[in-house]
Design a protein around this motif. Structure first.
Motif, PDB file in Angstrom:
ATOM      1  N   ALA A  33       0.829  -1.200   0.000  1.00 12.56           N
ATOM      2  CA  ALA A  33       0.000   0.000   0.000  1.00 12.56           C
ATOM      3  C   ALA A  33       0.865   1.252   0.000  1.00 12.56           C
ATOM      4  O   ALA A  33       0.566   2.223  -0.714  1.00 12.56           O
ATOM      5  N   GLN A  34       1.942   1.236   0.794  1.00 10.67           N
ATOM      6  CA  GLN A  34       2.824   2.400   0.848  1.00 10.67           C
ATOM      7  C   GLN A  34       3.523   2.624  -0.493  1.00 10.67           C
ATOM      8  O   GLN A  34       3.679   3.758  -0.946  1.00 10.67           O
ATOM      9  N   ASP A  35       3.947   1.523  -1.133  1.00 13.96           N
ATOM     10  CA  ASP A  35       4.601   1.656  -2.440  1.00 13.96           C
ATOM     11  C   ASP A  35       3.641   2.251  -3.474  1.00 13.96           C
ATOM     12  O   ASP A  35       3.998   3.156  -4.234  1.00 13.96           O
ATOM     13  N   ASN A  36       2.417   1.729  -3.499  1.00 14.99           N
ATOM     14  CA  ASN A  36       1.421   2.247  -4.444  1.00 14.99           C
ATOM     15  C   ASN A  36       1.071   3.694  -4.153  1.00 14.99           C
ATOM     16  O   ASN A  36       0.844   4.497  -5.068  1.00 14.99           O
ATOM     17  N   LEU A  37       1.024   4.048  -2.878  1.00 16.68           N
ATOM     18  CA  LEU A  37       0.717   5.421  -2.493  1.00 16.68           C
ATOM     19  C   LEU A  37       1.816   6.374  -2.956  1.00 16.68           C
ATOM     20  O   LEU A  37       1.536   7.464  -3.461  1.00 16.68           O
ATOM     21  N   GLN A  38       3.073   5.971  -2.789  1.00 17.87           N
ATOM     22  CA  GLN A  38       4.187   6.813  -3.219  1.00 17.87           C
ATOM     23  C   GLN A  38       4.192   6.983  -4.741  1.00 17.87           C
ATOM     24  O   GLN A  38       4.451   8.065  -5.257  1.00 17.87           O
ATOM     25  N   MET A  39       3.881   5.904  -5.464  1.00 16.26           N
ATOM     26  CA  MET A  39       3.830   5.988  -6.929  1.00 16.26           C
ATOM     27  C   MET A  39       2.694   6.906  -7.381  1.00 16.26           C
ATOM     28  O   MET A  39       2.862   7.714  -8.303  1.00 16.26           O
ATOM     29  N   ALA A  40       1.532   6.784  -6.715  1.00 15.69           N
ATOM     30  CA  ALA A  40       0.399   7.649  -7.062  1.00 15.69           C
ATOM     31  C   ALA A  40       0.727   9.107  -6.756  1.00 15.69           C
ATOM     32  O   ALA A  40       0.385  10.009  -7.544  1.00 15.69           O
ATOM     33  N   LYS A  41       1.382   9.342  -5.636  1.00 15.26           N
ATOM     34  CA  LYS A  41       1.756  10.712  -5.257  1.00 15.26           C
ATOM     35  C   LYS A  41       2.739  11.298  -6.271  1.00 15.26           C
ATOM     36  O   LYS A  41       2.619  12.464  -6.666  1.00 15.26           O
ATOM     37  N   ALA A  42       3.709  10.492  -6.701  1.00 10.13           N
ATOM     38  CA  ALA A  42       4.684  10.969  -7.687  1.00 10.13           C
ATOM     39  C   ALA A  42       3.999  11.296  -9.008  1.00 10.13           C
ATOM     40  O   ALA A  42       4.325  12.303  -9.673  1.00 10.13           O
ATOM     41  N   THR A  43       3.023  10.474  -9.409  1.00  7.46           N
ATOM     42  CA  THR A  43       2.287  10.725 -10.649  1.00  7.46           C
ATOM     43  C   THR A  43       1.479  12.004 -10.556  1.00  7.46           C
ATOM     44  O   THR A  43       1.443  12.811 -11.499  1.00  7.46           O
ATOM     45  N   LEU A  44       0.819  12.227  -9.416  1.00  7.00           N
ATOM     46  CA  LEU A  44       0.028  13.436  -9.224  1.00  7.00           C
ATOM     47  C   LEU A  44       0.915  14.682  -9.228  1.00  7.00           C
ATOM     48  O   LEU A  44       0.541  15.720  -9.779  1.00  7.00           O
ATOM     49  N   ASN A  45       2.095  14.581  -8.610  1.00  6.67           N
ATOM     50  CA  ASN A  45       3.035  15.712  -8.626  1.00  6.67           C
ATOM     51  C   ASN A  45       3.478  16.023 -10.051  1.00  6.67           C
ATOM     52  O   ASN A  45       3.635  17.192 -10.432  1.00  6.67           O
ATOM     53  N   LYS A  46       3.685  14.974 -10.852  1.00  6.62           N
ATOM     54  CA  LYS A  46       4.064  15.180 -12.249  1.00  6.62           C
ATOM     55  C   LYS A  46       2.930  15.877 -13.007  1.00  6.62           C
ATOM     56  O   LYS A  46       3.164  16.766 -13.831  1.00  6.62           O
ATOM     57  N   MET A  47       1.692  15.495 -12.699  1.00  2.27           N
ATOM     58  CA  MET A  47       0.545  16.128 -13.344  1.00  2.27           C
ATOM     59  C   MET A  47       0.445  17.594 -12.968  1.00  2.27           C
ATOM     60  O   MET A  47       0.149  18.448 -13.817  1.00  2.27           O
ATOM     61  N   ILE A  48       0.681  17.913 -11.703  1.00  2.00           N
ATOM     62  CA  ILE A  48       0.641  19.307 -11.252  1.00  2.00           C
ATOM     63  C   ILE A  48       1.672  20.139 -12.011  1.00  2.00           C
ATOM     64  O   ILE A  48       1.395  21.258 -12.468  1.00  2.00           O
ATOM     65  N   THR A  49       2.880  19.583 -12.185  1.00  2.00           N
ATOM     66  CA  THR A  49       3.933  20.278 -12.920  1.00  2.00           C
ATOM     67  C   THR A  49       3.527  20.507 -14.370  1.00  2.00           C
ATOM     68  O   THR A  49       3.719  21.598 -14.927  1.00  2.00           O
ATOM     69  N   ARG A  50       2.926  19.482 -14.984  1.00  2.00           N
ATOM     70  CA  ARG A  50       2.499  19.612 -16.375  1.00  2.00           C
ATOM     71  C   ARG A  50       1.418  20.675 -16.516  1.00  2.00           C
ATOM     72  O   ARG A  50       1.412  21.444 -17.478  1.00  2.00           O
ATOM     73  N   VAL A  51       0.461  20.702 -15.584  1.00  2.00           N
ATOM     74  CA  VAL A  51      -0.615  21.694 -15.640  1.00  2.00           C
ATOM     75  C   VAL A  51      -0.036  23.107 -15.522  1.00  2.00           C
ATOM     76  O   VAL A  51      -0.462  24.030 -16.229  1.00  2.00           O
ATOM     77  N   ARG A  52       0.931  23.294 -14.627  1.00  2.00           N
ATOM     78  CA  ARG A  52       1.572  24.606 -14.484  1.00  2.00           C
ATOM     79  C   ARG A  52       2.271  24.999 -15.774  1.00  2.00           C
ATOM     80  O   ARG A  52       2.224  26.172 -16.194  1.00  2.00           O
ATOM     81  N   GLN A  53       2.924  24.037 -16.425  1.00  2.00           N
ATOM     82  CA  GLN A  53       3.600  24.329 -17.691  1.00  2.00           C
ATOM     83  C   GLN A  53       2.598  24.722 -18.766  1.00  2.00           C
ATOM     84  O   GLN A  53       2.838  25.649 -19.540  1.00  2.00           O
ATOM     85  N   LYS A  54       1.455  24.005 -18.801  1.00  2.00           N
ATOM     86  CA  LYS A  54       0.422  24.347 -19.768  1.00  2.00           C
ATOM     87  C   LYS A  54      -0.128  25.739 -19.504  1.00  2.00           C
ATOM     88  O   LYS A  54      -0.409  26.513 -20.426  1.00  2.00           O
ATOM     89  N   ASN A  55      -0.298  26.081 -18.234  1.00  2.00           N
ATOM     90  CA  ASN A  55      -0.810  27.399 -17.867  1.00  2.00           C
ATOM     91  C   ASN A  55       0.151  28.502 -18.302  1.00  2.00           C
ATOM     92  O   ASN A  55      -0.266  29.542 -18.813  1.00  2.00           O
TER      93      ASN A  55
END
Length: 255
Positions: free
Chosen positions: A90-112
């Motif tokens: 569960a912790q491994d999956n949570l860390q992977m999901a968190k890393a993916t969400l952080n990548k999405m936040i960065t991409r959205v900022r770049q698009k903005n």
């Protein structure tokens, strides 16, 4: 023989007719110029609307291609988290999901930032382009050598945005299609024109017959140059890189 009063009447009548003719000619000339101005205004608005629609389509395509896979991946990771059988999984999956969400936040900022860069409101054209070049060079996708010889030219806000977006779109096209490459960008001015030249040593491509471009990127560049009443020259061949020269009359900046 005409009497004196008759002669005066004839003269006044002729003068009235001439005055009416001059007035009619003046009105017709004003109406003709008004129609010409209206036609140019509507044509310019149509070009702007077309460019906006093309940018929206490009943005939609980028969001779909760039963010949709990340959303699907994040959803899969969260689903795996809900079905994890032990705490470590569960912790491994949570860390992977968190890393993916952080990548999405960065991409959205770049698009903005791509949609609107607040620095455009505060910086000169030279400073804005310099900042864009530094950002692209830091990303490492391409390396741009920027030669700036604009001096202290004042560029109105709308022209500033169009020229910035032209350079941004040229860079994006190089990143997407030319591969890892070197770019030479030059901005300078003459007594009558602002000159922009852009050259990369990438893959190049075959120019379509009649320059009938289908890609939104090149079409957007052509539309922006047209709005600025400029001239665009493009040269490229497969395996021989890509070159663009743009001339914008300085008189455009006085409108």
């Amino acid at each position: 023989m005409y009497t004196y009063e008759t002669k005066i009447y004839i003269i006044l009548l002729i003068a009235a007719i001439l005055l009416a003719f001059i007035l009619l000619l003046f009105i017709l000339t004003i109406n003709r110029h008004k129609k010409q101005w209206l036609g140019l205004f509507l044509e310019k608005m149509a070009i702007q609307v077309k460019a906006q629609e093309q940018e929206r389509k490009l943005l939609a395509a980028n969001l779909h291609d760039d963010l949709s896979p990340l959303l699907v991946f994040a959803n899969m990771q969260l689903d795996m988290l809900s079905r994890a059988e032990c705490l470590s999984d569960a912790q491994d999956n949570l860390q992977m999901a968190k890393a993916t969400l952080n990548k999405m936040i960065t991409r959205v900022r770049q698009k903005n930032m791509h949609l609107w860069n607040p620095l455009l409101d505060r910086n000169s054209l030279s400073d804005s382009v310099s900042a864009l070049v530094r950002e692209l060079n830091d990303q490492g996708c391409i390396q741009i050598a920027f030669a700036n010889a604009l001096d202290d030219i004042t560029v109105p806000a709308i022209a500033h945005v169009h020229l910035y977006r032209i350079i941004q779109e040229l860079s994006n096209n190089t990143i997407k299609h030319a591969g890892l490459t070197q770019v030479h960008l030059v901005l300078r001015k003459t007594e009558t024109h602002l000159l922009l030249s852009y050259r990369d040593d990438g893959k190049g491509f075959q120019l379509p017959a009649g320059n009938e471009f289908k890609g939104t990127g090149i079409l957007s560049i052509c539309n922006r140059v047209s709005i600025l009443k400029g001239e665009l020259f493009m040269e490229t061949e497969p395996g021989h890189g890509f070159f663009v020269r743009i001339k914008i009359p300085l008189s455009t900046f006085n409108l």
